[in-house]
Design a protein around this motif. Sequence first.
Motif, mmCIF file in Angstrom:
data_model
loop_
_atom_site.group_PDB
_atom_site.id
_atom_site.type_symbol
_atom_site.label_atom_id
_atom_site.label_comp_id
_atom_site.label_asym_id
_atom_site.label_seq_id
_atom_site.Cartn_x
_atom_site.Cartn_y
_atom_site.Cartn_z
ATOM 1 N N GLU A 1 0.817 -1.214 0.000
ATOM 2 C CA GLU A 1 0.000 0.000 0.000
ATOM 3 C C GLU A 1 0.852 1.265 0.000
ATOM 4 O OE1 GLU A 1 -3.760 1.943 2.449
ATOM 5 O OE2 GLU A 1 -3.260 -0.183 2.670
ATOM 6 N N ASN A 2 2.077 1.158 0.502
ATOM 7 C CA ASN A 2 2.949 2.332 0.577
ATOM 8 C C ASN A 2 3.463 2.771 -0.786
ATOM 9 O OD1 ASN A 2 2.607 2.223 3.326
ATOM 10 N ND2 ASN A 2 4.667 1.451 3.772
ATOM 11 N N VAL A 3 3.491 1.855 -1.742
ATOM 12 C CA VAL A 3 4.123 2.175 -3.034
ATOM 13 C C VAL A 3 3.196 2.050 -4.232
ATOM 14 C CG1 VAL A 3 6.387 1.487 -2.163
ATOM 15 C CG2 VAL A 3 4.978 -0.199 -3.353
ATOM 16 N N ILE A 4 2.023 1.459 -4.057
ATOM 17 C CA ILE A 4 1.215 1.082 -5.210
ATOM 18 C C ILE A 4 0.812 2.272 -6.059
ATOM 19 C CG2 ILE A 4 -1.103 1.140 -4.176
ATOM 20 C CD1 ILE A 4 0.385 -1.656 -6.367
ATOM 21 N N PHE A 5 0.526 3.423 -5.441
ATOM 22 C CA PHE A 5 0.105 4.582 -6.218
ATOM 23 C C PHE A 5 1.262 5.193 -7.000
ATOM 24 C CE2 PHE A 5 -3.438 4.307 -3.257
ATOM 25 C CZ PHE A 5 -4.516 4.559 -4.094
ATOM 26 N N CYS B 1 -9.063 -7.270 -8.855
ATOM 27 C CA CYS B 1 -7.740 -7.855 -8.650
ATOM 28 C C CYS B 1 -7.103 -7.160 -7.460
ATOM 29 C CB CYS B 1 -6.883 -7.686 -9.895
ATOM 30 S SG CYS B 1 -5.228 -8.391 -9.754
ATOM 31 N N SER B 2 -6.711 -7.921 -6.468
ATOM 32 C CA SER B 2 -6.115 -7.348 -5.268
ATOM 33 C C SER B 2 -4.785 -6.690 -5.589
ATOM 34 C CB SER B 2 -5.899 -8.429 -4.201
ATOM 35 O OG SER B 2 -5.185 -7.895 -3.098
ATOM 36 N N LEU B 3 -4.529 -5.553 -4.972
ATOM 37 C CA LEU B 3 -3.247 -4.863 -5.105
ATOM 38 C C LEU B 3 -2.400 -4.980 -3.844
ATOM 39 C CD1 LEU B 3 -4.463 -1.665 -6.954
ATOM 40 C CD2 LEU B 3 -2.945 -3.418 -7.874
ATOM 41 N N TRP C 1 -8.343 -3.043 2.168
ATOM 42 C CA TRP C 1 -8.018 -3.812 0.970
ATOM 43 C C TRP C 1 -8.048 -2.908 -0.247
ATOM 44 C CZ3 TRP C 1 -11.292 -6.649 -2.852
ATOM 45 C CH2 TRP C 1 -10.563 -7.634 -3.534
ATOM 46 N N LEU C 2 -6.915 -2.765 -0.945
ATOM 47 C CA LEU C 2 -6.854 -2.036 -2.199
ATOM 48 C C LEU C 2 -6.964 -3.023 -3.352
ATOM 49 C CD1 LEU C 2 -3.989 0.590 -1.711
ATOM 50 C CD2 LEU C 2 -6.439 1.033 -1.854
ATOM 51 N N TYR C 3 -7.746 -2.659 -4.375
ATOM 52 C CA TYR C 3 -7.923 -3.579 -5.481
ATOM 53 C C TYR C 3 -8.155 -2.800 -6.772
ATOM 54 C CZ TYR C 3 -12.940 -2.584 -4.924
ATOM 55 O OH TYR C 3 -14.152 -1.956 -4.834
ATOM 56 N N TRP C 4 -7.824 -3.454 -7.906
ATOM 57 C CA TRP C 4 -8.191 -2.930 -9.211
ATOM 58 C C TRP C 4 -9.686 -3.156 -9.401
ATOM 59 C CZ3 TRP C 4 -5.326 0.264 -11.609
ATOM 60 C CH2 TRP C 4 -3.953 0.090 -11.796
ATOM 61 N N ASP C 5 -10.399 -2.138 -9.805
ATOM 62 C CA ASP C 5 -11.787 -2.287 -10.212
ATOM 63 C C ASP C 5 -11.799 -2.410 -11.732
ATOM 64 O OD1 ASP C 5 -14.442 -2.216 -10.742
ATOM 65 O OD2 ASP C 5 -14.845 -0.286 -9.791
ATOM 66 N N HIS D 1 -5.285 5.791 -11.342
ATOM 67 C CA HIS D 1 -5.614 5.783 -9.920
ATOM 68 C C HIS D 1 -7.120 5.682 -9.680
ATOM 69 C CE1 HIS D 1 -1.543 7.729 -8.586
ATOM 70 N NE2 HIS D 1 -1.400 6.600 -9.256
ATOM 71 N N LYS D 2 -7.915 6.182 -10.631
ATOM 72 C CA LYS D 2 -9.369 6.128 -10.426
ATOM 73 C C LYS D 2 -9.893 4.696 -10.456
ATOM 74 C CE LYS D 2 -10.488 6.976 -15.299
ATOM 75 N NZ LYS D 2 -11.167 7.925 -16.210
ATOM 76 N N PHE D 3 -9.100 3.755 -10.992
ATOM 77 C CA PHE D 3 -9.509 2.351 -11.008
ATOM 78 C C PHE D 3 -9.008 1.596 -9.779
ATOM 79 C CE2 PHE D 3 -9.225 3.382 -15.634
ATOM 80 C CZ PHE D 3 -10.577 3.300 -15.900
ATOM 81 N N ILE D 4 -8.271 2.274 -8.909
ATOM 82 C CA ILE D 4 -7.811 1.662 -7.662
ATOM 83 C C ILE D 4 -8.815 2.016 -6.573
ATOM 84 C CG2 ILE D 4 -5.975 1.538 -5.947
ATOM 85 C CD1 ILE D 4 -3.979 2.305 -8.107
#
Length: 252
Positions: A95-99, A126-128, A116-120, A107-110
């Motif tokens: 989570e610290n680096v994903i963005f 899909c989990s990030l 829980w961060l995920y791709w929409d 980013h609007k699809f995260i």
Amino acid sequence: MLRNDQHPQYFLPEAIGGYCSITCCMGILNYFWWTSFNGQNTWQMMNLFKEWQYSWEEMLDLPEIACKLDQLWFKITYYISYDKESHLNYVDNPENVIFDWYPKKYHKFIKRWENWLYWDAWSAICSLVDTTFDKKIIESLTIDSEYNANITETIKNEQRDWVLFLVWLDYYSLHNEEPIEWLPWWHVVLVSKIENNKVVVFDPGPPLMQSRDIPVEKFMESVNDFWNHYAFMKITDKHGGDSSKWDDKTVH
């Protein structure tokens, strides 16, 4: 098993919308094993790659594909454009680096659900933050990992018969189309070689393109439009011997 030392000319089926990654996996099986998987097999193959736990929601990402192809007796080399320390940092603190890893337009699809961060991905997620398969790759004794990789130089150096590369990139950049704002833009394709400054891409679509020559600059634009840091993989068949010893590096 390889058949008559030849791969089928038309091995990649057309993807059902949103299922380009599993379609590329079916194309890999068709290419190396002369199977005939196609769109009607999408759900069964998703179950196979999800180890019979597919819930009709998850998409496949590159680390998961690499681990499953390794289990299916393919030789996988996993290439990462950054250093190992950065990869370990992602695995420990995603989570610290994903963005920072994806351009701002993505980013609007995260999305976030609790912690829980995920791709929409519209039709799938899909989990990030689940780095299970990244950890498996790092710990694997059969998957080779190479860091600080350059994708075009790697393809040029490693291309030969019975080698495919799986690449995740931006669909709209690749197809010279304007993005549909509410649809995610990522896309998975297969690549065989670079020749005459063109990348030979097998695109599951839709529309299906069995072989398409993409200028290297356009190919890299579509890769960089999706990733600030990228990963890709090389696939060979363990039944086919050590292809690195072969003299003929052309793909017929």
